[in-house]
Design a protein around this motif. Sequence first.
Motif, short mmCIF file in Angstrom:
data_model
loop_
_atom_site.label_atom_id
_atom_site.label_comp_id
_atom_site.label_asym_id
_atom_site.label_seq_id
_atom_site.Cartn_x
_atom_site.Cartn_y
_atom_site.Cartn_z
N MET A 97 30.91 6.84 51.08
CA MET A 97 31.15 5.71 51.99
C MET A 97 31.78 6.19 53.30
O MET A 97 31.38 5.76 54.39
CB MET A 97 32.10 4.75 51.30
N THR A 101 30.00 6.32 57.15
CA THR A 101 30.50 5.62 58.35
C THR A 101 29.88 6.21 59.61
O THR A 101 29.62 5.51 60.58
CB THR A 101 32.04 5.78 58.43
N PHE A 102 29.63 7.54 59.57
CA PHE A 102 29.13 8.23 60.76
C PHE A 102 27.60 8.30 60.79
O PHE A 102 27.03 8.81 61.73
CB PHE A 102 29.70 9.65 60.83
N ALA A 103 26.96 7.82 59.72
CA ALA A 103 25.49 7.88 59.68
C ALA A 103 24.89 6.66 60.37
O ALA A 103 25.58 5.67 60.60
CB ALA A 103 25.04 7.94 58.23
N GLY A 104 23.60 6.77 60.66
CA GLY A 104 22.92 5.66 61.33
C GLY A 104 22.67 4.51 60.37
O GLY A 104 22.68 4.67 59.16
N LYS A 106 19.87 2.62 60.68
CA LYS A 106 18.44 2.25 60.74
C LYS A 106 17.75 2.44 59.38
O LYS A 106 16.87 1.71 59.02
CB LYS A 106 17.74 3.10 61.80
N GLU A 108 18.15 4.05 55.04
CA GLU A 108 19.07 4.26 53.93
C GLU A 108 19.80 5.59 54.08
O GLU A 108 19.19 6.60 54.44
CB GLU A 108 18.26 4.25 52.62
N PHE A 109 21.12 5.60 53.79
CA PHE A 109 21.91 6.82 53.91
C PHE A 109 21.57 7.76 52.76
O PHE A 109 21.79 7.41 51.60
CB PHE A 109 23.40 6.46 53.91
N PHE A 111 22.48 11.37 51.47
CA PHE A 111 23.41 12.48 51.68
C PHE A 111 22.70 13.83 51.60
O PHE A 111 22.89 14.70 52.45
CB PHE A 111 24.53 12.39 50.65
N MET A 114 20.63 14.58 54.50
CA MET A 114 21.45 14.84 55.70
C MET A 114 22.08 16.24 55.65
O MET A 114 22.14 16.94 56.66
CB MET A 114 22.53 13.78 55.80
N ILE B 87 36.82 4.10 61.44
CA ILE B 87 36.18 3.06 62.25
C ILE B 87 36.90 2.94 63.60
O ILE B 87 36.27 2.84 64.65
CB ILE B 87 36.20 1.71 61.51
N LEU B 90 35.83 5.69 65.77
CA LEU B 90 34.49 5.44 66.34
C LEU B 90 34.58 4.43 67.49
O LEU B 90 33.87 4.54 68.49
CB LEU B 90 33.55 4.92 65.25
N THR B 100 27.90 5.67 68.57
CA THR B 100 28.58 5.79 67.27
C THR B 100 27.68 5.52 66.08
O THR B 100 28.14 5.51 64.95
CB THR B 100 29.76 4.80 67.23
N ASP B 101 26.39 5.28 66.33
CA ASP B 101 25.56 4.87 65.19
C ASP B 101 24.88 6.02 64.48
O ASP B 101 24.51 5.91 63.32
CB ASP B 101 24.53 3.82 65.62
N GLU B 102 24.69 7.14 65.11
CA GLU B 102 23.97 8.23 64.41
C GLU B 102 24.46 9.60 64.86
O GLU B 102 24.01 10.13 65.86
CB GLU B 102 22.48 8.09 64.66
N TRP B 103 25.40 10.15 64.10
CA TRP B 103 25.92 11.48 64.45
C TRP B 103 25.07 12.55 63.77
O TRP B 103 24.59 12.36 62.67
CB TRP B 103 27.36 11.59 63.98
N MET B 108 28.81 15.76 62.67
CA MET B 108 28.61 15.22 61.32
C MET B 108 29.25 16.16 60.29
O MET B 108 29.82 15.70 59.30
CB MET B 108 27.10 15.10 61.06
#
Lengths: 183, 185
Positions: A97, A101-104, A106, A108-109, A111, A114, B87, B90, B100-103, B108
């Motif tokens: 989780m 927070t830092f993922a997009g 758009k 599904e995350f 891991f 990534m 948060i 960010l 802040t939406d896609e690192w 990362m």
Amino acid sequence: MSGTLFGNAIEFLQQIGFFDVVLPFLLVFTIFFAILEKTKIFGTEDKEGLIPKKNLNAMVAFVVAFFVITAKEIVASIQTSLPIVALVLIAVISFLMLVGTFAGSKEEFNFIKMFEGTKGVIAGIFLVVLVLIFFQSFGWLTPFWSYINGIGTQNFILGIFVLAIVGIIFYVVGPSPGKKKEE
Amino acid sequence: MFEGVDLNTVMASLESIGFYDVALPFLLVFTIFFAILQKVSLFGNDKNNINVVISLVAAFLFVRTTVLVIIMNTFLPQVSFLAIAMILFLILISIVGGKTDEWKGAPMGIAFVVALIGIVLSFLSSAGYLSQWPEWLQLTKYDLNLFIFIGLVVLFIVIVTGGVPAAGKKSTLDIFKELGEGVKK
């Protein structure tokens, strides 16, 4: 926990042996039954091989589950290790989780997608953690902890010193990164 | 209708019936186990009943172990606090124009390390392990000074030697540039 409404309910369940008999029985029965249904070891009812022999699977799972609940050590190990695994799961999900927070947002995350290359390391860590949890539940780690507690500063520093020397030797003697790439 | 309502009293009554010690941990463990079993389809597809039973057993056994419930009750608020801190970070980054939406890349990686350290520390502190180191491993003031000195020396060497890039290697400056680029992307 005791004294509260839900706490009293748990205590009542404990008194009637729900945690010592019913839950381990249910767990072992369900897992065995599910595996037997999945693998269809005892064959199938139809020629196409789609319907497993439920009655045989259920009977085998039933008998094995009864055998397990008579083995007190195994039941105690299940009772100790399963909650710890649940706690580790909660920690892992919290970690995902936080990284998420830092993922997009758009898609599904994922891991593993990534951080490609961490798959093996993570699998190794989980394996070690699981083995440690089960060893701990059987009490096999107690001698190890008492050894670690009594190891003393001198031996600890000696260990670090030896590791550092081995590391330096590997660094000096080992091939350079450029050579590795050429190979 | 709501004249005499005090939410503090509601919370206190929830606590008095064991809502936080039994009901919530049960729900959490059951949901997590069930969700994971459904996702991985360990026992084949459409095996909801099997997944429900295994999740129920895990949740009941967890709730029974009071020590773990206490650890979880301490751990989860700490993780929530960490999430809030991230948060807020960010939000601060977005104020200065970073997306802040896609690192990606190095930022990362740093987020990964920070999250890992945060989770491990809060887990260890909730379990009380941070104060239970063996006597010979407890750091004195002298040890701390020594570690800070060694750390500074290593940092100095990395900065000095990493400033001039070898063929195909990234310099320290390049890493900082990449950090900025990752946040900008």
